[in-house]
Design a protein around this motif. Sequence first.
Motif, PDB file in Angstrom:
ATOM      1  N   ARG A 243       4.739 -47.055  22.894  1.00 17.90           N
ATOM      2  CA  ARG A 243       4.605 -47.529  24.269  1.00 17.90           C
ATOM      3  C   ARG A 243       4.784 -46.368  25.259  1.00 17.90           C
ATOM      4  NH1 ARG A 243       4.820 -52.393  26.885  1.00 17.90           N
ATOM      5  NH2 ARG A 243       5.611 -52.357  29.036  1.00 17.90           N
ATOM      6  N   GLU A 244       5.715 -45.478  24.937  1.00 17.50           N
ATOM      7  CA  GLU A 244       5.963 -44.345  25.815  1.00 17.50           C
ATOM      8  C   GLU A 244       4.742 -43.424  25.903  1.00 17.50           C
ATOM      9  OE1 GLU A 244       9.403 -46.395  24.877  1.00 17.50           O
ATOM     10  OE2 GLU A 244       8.072 -45.414  23.421  1.00 17.50           O
ATOM     11  N   ARG A 245       4.079 -43.205  24.766  1.00 19.59           N
ATOM     12  CA  ARG A 245       2.894 -42.349  24.775  1.00 19.59           C
ATOM     13  C   ARG A 245       1.778 -42.963  25.613  1.00 19.59           C
ATOM     14  NH1 ARG A 245       1.433 -38.736  19.596  1.00 19.59           N
ATOM     15  NH2 ARG A 245       3.482 -37.853  19.173  1.00 19.59           N
ATOM     16  N   PHE A 246       1.582 -44.279  25.473  1.00 20.05           N
ATOM     17  CA  PHE A 246       0.530 -44.924  26.243  1.00 20.05           C
ATOM     18  C   PHE A 246       0.880 -44.966  27.725  1.00 20.05           C
ATOM     19  CE2 PHE A 246      -1.217 -46.503  22.217  1.00 20.05           C
ATOM     20  CZ  PHE A 246      -2.568 -46.306  22.467  1.00 20.05           C
ATOM     21  N   THR A 247       2.167 -45.109  28.029  1.00 20.58           N
ATOM     22  CA  THR A 247       2.588 -45.053  29.428  1.00 20.58           C
ATOM     23  C   THR A 247       2.209 -43.705  30.036  1.00 20.58           C
ATOM     24  OG1 THR A 247       4.435 -46.584  29.071  1.00 20.58           O
ATOM     25  CG2 THR A 247       4.547 -45.160  31.007  1.00 20.58           C
ATOM     26  N   GLY A 248       2.517 -42.641  29.308  1.00 21.05           N
ATOM     27  CA  GLY A 248       2.151 -41.310  29.775  1.00 21.05           C
ATOM     28  C   GLY A 248       0.652 -41.142  29.904  1.00 21.05           C
ATOM     29  N   GLY A 249      -0.086 -41.752  28.970  1.00 16.01           N
ATOM     30  CA  GLY A 249      -1.538 -41.670  29.031  1.00 16.01           C
ATOM     31  C   GLY A 249      -2.104 -42.361  30.254  1.00 16.01           C
ATOM     32  N   ILE A 250      -1.518 -43.519  30.602  1.00 14.86           N
ATOM     33  CA  ILE A 250      -1.983 -44.240  31.794  1.00 14.86           C
ATOM     34  C   ILE A 250      -1.654 -43.441  33.051  1.00 14.86           C
ATOM     35  CG2 ILE A 250      -1.758 -46.361  33.147  1.00 14.86           C
ATOM     36  CD1 ILE A 250      -1.100 -47.821  30.530  1.00 14.86           C
ATOM     37  N   VAL A 251      -0.459 -42.852  33.101  1.00 17.13           N
ATOM     38  CA  VAL A 251      -0.077 -42.029  34.249  1.00 17.13           C
ATOM     39  C   VAL A 251      -1.081 -40.899  34.447  1.00 17.13           C
ATOM     40  CG1 VAL A 251       1.636 -40.392  35.116  1.00 17.13           C
ATOM     41  CG2 VAL A 251       2.384 -42.561  34.134  1.00 17.13           C
ATOM     42  N   SER A 252      -1.539 -40.306  33.338  1.00 17.22           N
ATOM     43  CA  SER A 252      -2.456 -39.163  33.425  1.00 17.22           C
ATOM     44  C   SER A 252      -3.822 -39.550  33.975  1.00 17.22           C
ATOM     45  CB  SER A 252      -2.607 -38.508  32.051  1.00 17.22           C
ATOM     46  OG  SER A 252      -3.324 -39.350  31.164  1.00 17.22           O
ATOM     47  N   LEU A 253      -4.137 -40.861  34.009  1.00 19.29           N
ATOM     48  CA  LEU A 253      -5.418 -41.299  34.561  1.00 19.29           C
ATOM     49  C   LEU A 253      -5.511 -41.035  36.059  1.00 19.29           C
ATOM     50  CD1 LEU A 253      -5.855 -44.741  32.730  1.00 19.29           C
ATOM     51  CD2 LEU A 253      -7.002 -42.588  32.178  1.00 19.29           C
ATOM     52  N   GLY A 254      -4.376 -41.006  36.697  1.00 17.24           N
ATOM     53  CA  GLY A 254      -4.366 -40.753  38.132  1.00 17.24           C
ATOM     54  C   GLY A 254      -4.256 -42.024  38.952  1.00 17.24           C
ATOM     55  N   GLU A 255      -3.834 -41.853  40.191  1.00 17.51           N
ATOM     56  CA  GLU A 255      -3.542 -42.999  41.057  1.00 17.51           C
ATOM     57  C   GLU A 255      -4.763 -43.889  41.297  1.00 17.51           C
ATOM     58  OE1 GLU A 255      -1.887 -43.820  45.605  1.00 17.51           O
ATOM     59  OE2 GLU A 255      -1.793 -41.800  44.723  1.00 17.51           O
ATOM     60  N   THR A 256      -5.919 -43.302  41.545  1.00 12.01           N
ATOM     61  CA  THR A 256      -7.118 -44.095  41.852  1.00 12.01           C
ATOM     62  C   THR A 256      -7.515 -44.980  40.680  1.00 12.01           C
ATOM     63  OG1 THR A 256      -7.924 -42.376  43.348  1.00 12.01           O
ATOM     64  CG2 THR A 256      -9.526 -43.982  42.557  1.00 12.01           C
ATOM     65  N   GLU A 257      -7.545 -44.429  39.468  1.00  7.67           N
ATOM     66  CA  GLU A 257      -7.953 -45.193  38.289  1.00  7.67           C
ATOM     67  C   GLU A 257      -6.936 -46.271  37.957  1.00  7.67           C
ATOM     68  OE1 GLU A 257     -10.280 -46.357  35.001  1.00  7.67           O
ATOM     69  OE2 GLU A 257     -10.712 -45.254  36.848  1.00  7.67           O
ATOM     70  N   ILE A 258      -5.655 -45.967  38.087  1.00  7.50           N
ATOM     71  CA  ILE A 258      -4.621 -46.970  37.794  1.00  7.50           C
ATOM     72  C   ILE A 258      -4.719 -48.125  38.785  1.00  7.50           C
ATOM     73  CG2 ILE A 258      -2.135 -47.399  37.674  1.00  7.50           C
ATOM     74  CD1 ILE A 258      -1.825 -44.429  36.883  1.00  7.50           C
ATOM     75  N   ARG A 259      -4.969 -47.818  40.047  1.00  6.21           N
ATOM     76  CA  ARG A 259      -5.106 -48.867  41.052  1.00  6.21           C
ATOM     77  C   ARG A 259      -6.316 -49.757  40.739  1.00  6.21           C
ATOM     78  NH1 ARG A 259      -2.646 -49.071  45.755  1.00  6.21           N
ATOM     79  NH2 ARG A 259      -2.145 -46.835  45.717  1.00  6.21           N
ATOM     80  N   ARG A 260      -7.398 -49.138  40.283  1.00 12.70           N
ATOM     81  CA  ARG A 260      -8.587 -49.912  39.918  1.00 12.70           C
ATOM     82  C   ARG A 260      -8.292 -50.867  38.767  1.00 12.70           C
ATOM     83  NH1 ARG A 260     -12.140 -50.351  36.220  1.00 12.70           N
ATOM     84  NH2 ARG A 260     -11.245 -48.638  35.003  1.00 12.70           N
ATOM     85  N   ILE A 261      -7.555 -50.373  37.769  1.00 10.61           N
ATOM     86  CA  ILE A 261      -7.205 -51.221  36.625  1.00 10.61           C
ATOM     87  C   ILE A 261      -6.377 -52.412  37.087  1.00 10.61           C
ATOM     88  CG2 ILE A 261      -5.854 -51.309  34.485  1.00 10.61           C
ATOM     89  CD1 ILE A 261      -6.591 -48.344  34.055  1.00 10.61           C
ATOM     90  N   ILE A 262      -5.422 -52.172  37.950  1.00  5.64           N
ATOM     91  CA  ILE A 262      -4.567 -53.248  38.440  1.00  5.64           C
ATOM     92  C   ILE A 262      -5.387 -54.279  39.216  1.00  5.64           C
ATOM     93  CG2 ILE A 262      -2.675 -53.812  40.021  1.00  5.64           C
ATOM     94  CD1 ILE A 262      -1.448 -51.096  39.314  1.00  5.64           C
ATOM     95  N   GLU A 263      -6.303 -53.811  40.050  1.00 12.30           N
ATOM     96  CA  GLU A 263      -7.092 -54.718  40.879  1.00 12.30           C
ATOM     97  C   GLU A 263      -8.087 -55.534  40.064  1.00 12.30           C
ATOM     98  OE1 GLU A 263      -8.833 -52.100  43.688  1.00 12.30           O
ATOM     99  OE2 GLU A 263      -7.021 -51.951  44.941  1.00 12.30           O
TER     100      GLU A 263
END
Length: 296
Positions: A243-263
């Motif tokens: 889970r920690e590795r995937f958390t880090g992987g999601i963080v590396s996507l960047g703010e714009t991509e993470i926001r898109r996933i959430i929306e």
Amino acid sequence: MQNGDYMVRATALDGRVRAFALNATGVVSELQRRHGTWPAVSAALGRTAMGALLFSAATLKEEDQALTVEVKGGGPAGRILATANGRGEVRGLVGNPQAHADSRNGKLNVAGVVGTGGYLSVTRDLGMRETYQGTVELQSGEIGLDLAYYLTKSEQTPSAVAVGVFVLPDGSVDAAGGYLVQLLPGLDDDEIAEIERRLGSLPHPTSLVKEGVGPEQVLERVFPDGFELLDRYPVRFHCPCSRERFTGGIVSLGETEIRRIIEEEENDTTEVVCHFCNQAYHFTREDMAAILEAAR
């Protein structure tokens, strides 16, 4: 059971031959279970995984080094990939786990699901800045012959590779094993001919496993005058995802991509699945919000 899976490493004829043999029935069974592979794909993925383990034993010097074998033959199974490390751990994936090809002469049609119009590549990660990769065209799609061709063509080491997987009618893996024999400089023609004769007389690797013939006994049949056993160690399926590795992987996507996933997420949780082991990790909206904050 994976507990019965192990590799042996040896030399013979005063170090002029290197030999490796393994039983990997549990490893291949675990790959089949995790990916839900159909019989011919189970054999293709299992052979590739054993090839990665054998190549790792032959080339890696440190436990944290890794070697990847990738097969892309243009067949319905798609991309097949297996990564092994110096600790005897391996994981793998396949593009289409449920690919099928009609059997040939009552045997699984591995080449039919792999294809024969592509390539096999081997990548070594030695913990340095750059990785080392070699690539050859597929010769048969049967994996074992292709692995041997790679060693002869890319590494200039004449080699015999045999890997096999026996799948029961219910789709489960009953036996998986193989060996790698490398001929080094200094052998004369008669010695080479004798080794080739003995290798040619060996039963199929899965027949040996089903008969209860262990890796050491396989080498005894090839080198009846003796060999030096250098190492014996367990091999197993292992995926280092977390889970920690995937958390880090999601963080590396960047703010714009993470926001898109959430929306765009319609559910209350975001699911991320590891392609190597099919383990699913779930992140709630609160988890994703925290990850978004960490990415800022």
